[in-house]
Write a protein that holds these residues in place. Structure first.
Motif, PDB file in Angstrom:
ATOM      1  N   VAL A  70       0.871  -1.147  -0.100  1.00  0.00           N
ATOM      2  CA  VAL A  70       0.139   0.004   0.029  1.00  0.00           C
ATOM      3  C   VAL A  70       0.918   1.086   0.196  1.00  0.00           C
ATOM      4  O   VAL A  70       1.879   1.355   0.829  1.00  0.00           O
ATOM      5  CB  VAL A  70      -0.985   0.062   1.393  1.00  0.00           C
ATOM      6  CG1 VAL A  70      -1.936   1.194   1.255  1.00  0.00           C
ATOM      7  CG2 VAL A  70      -1.824  -1.303   1.247  1.00  0.00           C
ATOM      8  N   ASP A  71       0.455   2.046  -0.583  1.00  0.00           N
ATOM      9  CA  ASP A  71       1.330   3.368  -1.175  1.00  0.00           C
ATOM     10  C   ASP A  71       0.178   4.485  -1.473  1.00  0.00           C
ATOM     11  O   ASP A  71      -0.110   4.679  -2.428  1.00  0.00           O
ATOM     12  CB  ASP A  71       2.212   3.308  -2.001  1.00  0.00           C
ATOM     13  CG  ASP A  71       3.060   4.313  -2.208  1.00  0.00           C
ATOM     14  OD1 ASP A  71       2.981   5.476  -1.808  1.00  0.00           O
ATOM     15  OD2 ASP A  71       4.457   4.190  -2.713  1.00  0.00           O
ATOM     16  N   VAL A  72      -0.218   5.405  -0.157  1.00  0.00           N
ATOM     17  CA  VAL A  72      -1.114   6.423  -0.278  1.00  0.00           C
ATOM     18  C   VAL A  72      -0.485   7.977   0.038  1.00  0.00           C
ATOM     19  O   VAL A  72       0.122   7.916   0.903  1.00  0.00           O
ATOM     20  CB  VAL A  72      -2.249   6.057   0.617  1.00  0.00           C
ATOM     21  CG1 VAL A  72      -3.424   7.227   0.584  1.00  0.00           C
ATOM     22  CG2 VAL A  72      -2.810   4.604   0.610  1.00  0.00           C
ATOM     23  N   ILE A  73      -0.975   8.678  -0.993  1.00  0.00           N
ATOM     24  CA  ILE A  73      -0.688  10.096  -0.705  1.00  0.00           C
ATOM     25  C   ILE A  73      -2.005  10.880  -0.288  1.00  0.00           C
ATOM     26  O   ILE A  73      -2.926  10.574  -0.793  1.00  0.00           O
ATOM     27  CB  ILE A  73      -0.099  10.948  -2.241  1.00  0.00           C
ATOM     28  CG1 ILE A  73       0.919  10.060  -2.619  1.00  0.00           C
ATOM     29  CG2 ILE A  73       0.117  12.263  -1.738  1.00  0.00           C
ATOM     30  CD1 ILE A  73       2.463  10.078  -1.784  1.00  0.00           C
TER      31      ILE A  73
ATOM     32  N   THR B 256       2.753   4.403   3.889  1.00  0.00           N
ATOM     33  CA  THR B 256       3.206   3.128   3.242  1.00  0.00           C
ATOM     34  C   THR B 256       2.830   1.821   3.932  1.00  0.00           C
ATOM     35  O   THR B 256       3.208   2.008   5.363  1.00  0.00           O
ATOM     36  CB  THR B 256       4.470   2.970   2.621  1.00  0.00           C
ATOM     37  OG1 THR B 256       5.319   3.505   3.672  1.00  0.00           O
ATOM     38  CG2 THR B 256       4.682   3.856   1.499  1.00  0.00           C
ATOM     39  N   ALA B 257       2.402   0.848   3.897  1.00  0.00           N
ATOM     40  CA  ALA B 257       2.160  -0.366   4.612  1.00  0.00           C
ATOM     41  C   ALA B 257       2.330  -1.347   3.627  1.00  0.00           C
ATOM     42  O   ALA B 257       1.759  -1.673   2.532  1.00  0.00           O
ATOM     43  CB  ALA B 257       0.829  -0.387   5.265  1.00  0.00           C
TER      44      ALA B 257
ATOM     45  N   VAL C  91       3.226   0.163   9.644  1.00  0.00           N
ATOM     46  CA  VAL C  91       2.895   1.329   8.868  1.00  0.00           C
ATOM     47  C   VAL C  91       3.797   2.337   8.973  1.00  0.00           C
ATOM     48  O   VAL C  91       4.656   2.387  10.120  1.00  0.00           O
ATOM     49  CB  VAL C  91       1.394   1.703   9.001  1.00  0.00           C
ATOM     50  CG1 VAL C  91       1.470   2.448  10.522  1.00  0.00           C
ATOM     51  CG2 VAL C  91       1.176   2.752   8.089  1.00  0.00           C
ATOM     52  N   LYS C  92       4.074   2.995   8.001  1.00  0.00           N
ATOM     53  CA  LYS C  92       4.908   4.249   8.153  1.00  0.00           C
ATOM     54  C   LYS C  92       4.241   5.262   7.419  1.00  0.00           C
ATOM     55  O   LYS C  92       3.815   5.399   6.144  1.00  0.00           O
ATOM     56  CB  LYS C  92       6.233   4.326   7.355  1.00  0.00           C
ATOM     57  CG  LYS C  92       7.189   5.313   7.488  1.00  0.00           C
ATOM     58  CD  LYS C  92       8.453   5.247   6.686  1.00  0.00           C
ATOM     59  CE  LYS C  92       9.661   6.573   6.965  1.00  0.00           C
ATOM     60  NZ  LYS C  92      10.725   6.331   6.391  1.00  0.00           N
ATOM     61  N   ILE C  93       4.179   6.817   8.100  1.00  0.00           N
ATOM     62  CA  ILE C  93       3.497   7.872   7.620  1.00  0.00           C
ATOM     63  C   ILE C  93       4.618   8.894   7.640  1.00  0.00           C
ATOM     64  O   ILE C  93       5.179   9.220   8.601  1.00  0.00           O
ATOM     65  CB  ILE C  93       2.119   8.455   8.227  1.00  0.00           C
ATOM     66  CG1 ILE C  93       0.966   7.274   8.215  1.00  0.00           C
ATOM     67  CG2 ILE C  93       1.826   9.413   7.897  1.00  0.00           C
ATOM     68  CD1 ILE C  93       0.025   7.660   8.705  1.00  0.00           C
TER      69      ILE C  93
END
Length: 193
Positions: free
Chosen positions: A51-54, A66-67, A87-89
């Motif tokens: 997962v890669d979300v902006i 990202t997760a 997860v990382k934000i």
């Protein structure tokens, strides 16, 4: 007359016993169906890997998530997304410079409450290089606030260490507040004199 009663009891007692078994069997089946239905209600709708979300606001990038795995649960009264493998934000300022980040071994994003709950080995860093460590961190995306009710530790780049229970801050992790604070502070003797 006694023989008729005995014949009827021999006939009706087994029939009564069979009816009782059938009724109890139906009851068990209904319980089993209810258990299955409740399990179905909590089944995930989707599983996403890599997962890669902006996240952006008014066409400006605010955060990058990202997760390795995200599981969505939409068929519940309170839908949520679970990130069981971590997860990382990364948060960004107006100039797209990193203003802080959060890493944890587990997280849950609660859609209706607009919260992300970070759990297990939570480590966050702010733009000043201060490192926040705890087992819990709650991010309120609406209020843009962070808080924790668990023990926390903040390590500064100069080696100062602050410990306490309970933490709150804005999403940049500065300024911050810790309840019941203790710490180890490095003092330059030349500057004190």
């Amino acid at each position: 007359m006694n023989s008729q009663v005995i014949k009827l009891s021999r006939l009706y007692l087994p029939a009564l016993f069979i009816c009782m078994l059938l009724i109890s069997a139906c009851e068990n089946s209904l319980n089993d169906i209810q258990k299955i239905a409740s399990k179905e209600e909590n089944r995930p709708i989707s599983r996403s890997t890599g997962v890669d979300v902006i996240y952006s606001d008014s066409a400006k990038v605010k955060a990058h998530l990202t997760a390795p795995l995200m599981i969505e649960f939409e068929d519940t009264p309170k839908p949520y997304k679970e990130m069981p493998k971590g997860v990382k934000i990364i948060f960004y300022d107006a100039d797209l410079k990193e203003s802080g980040n959060i890493v944890s071994d587990y997280a849950v994003q609660r859609e209706k409450e607009n919260l992300i709950e970070f759990r297990k080995n939570v480590v966050a860093t702010n733009a000043k290089g201060q490192i926040f460590k705890s087992e819990e961190l709650i991010y309120n995306m609406t209020a843009k606030k962070m808080h924790s009710s668990k023990p926390v530790e903040i390590i500064s780049p100069n080696g100062d260490v602050v410990d306490g229970v309970g933490f709150d801050s804005n999403e940049t992790f500065y300024p911050w507040h810790i309840d019941h604070m203790t710490g180890v502070f490095h003092v330059n003797e030349k500057e004190v004199q």
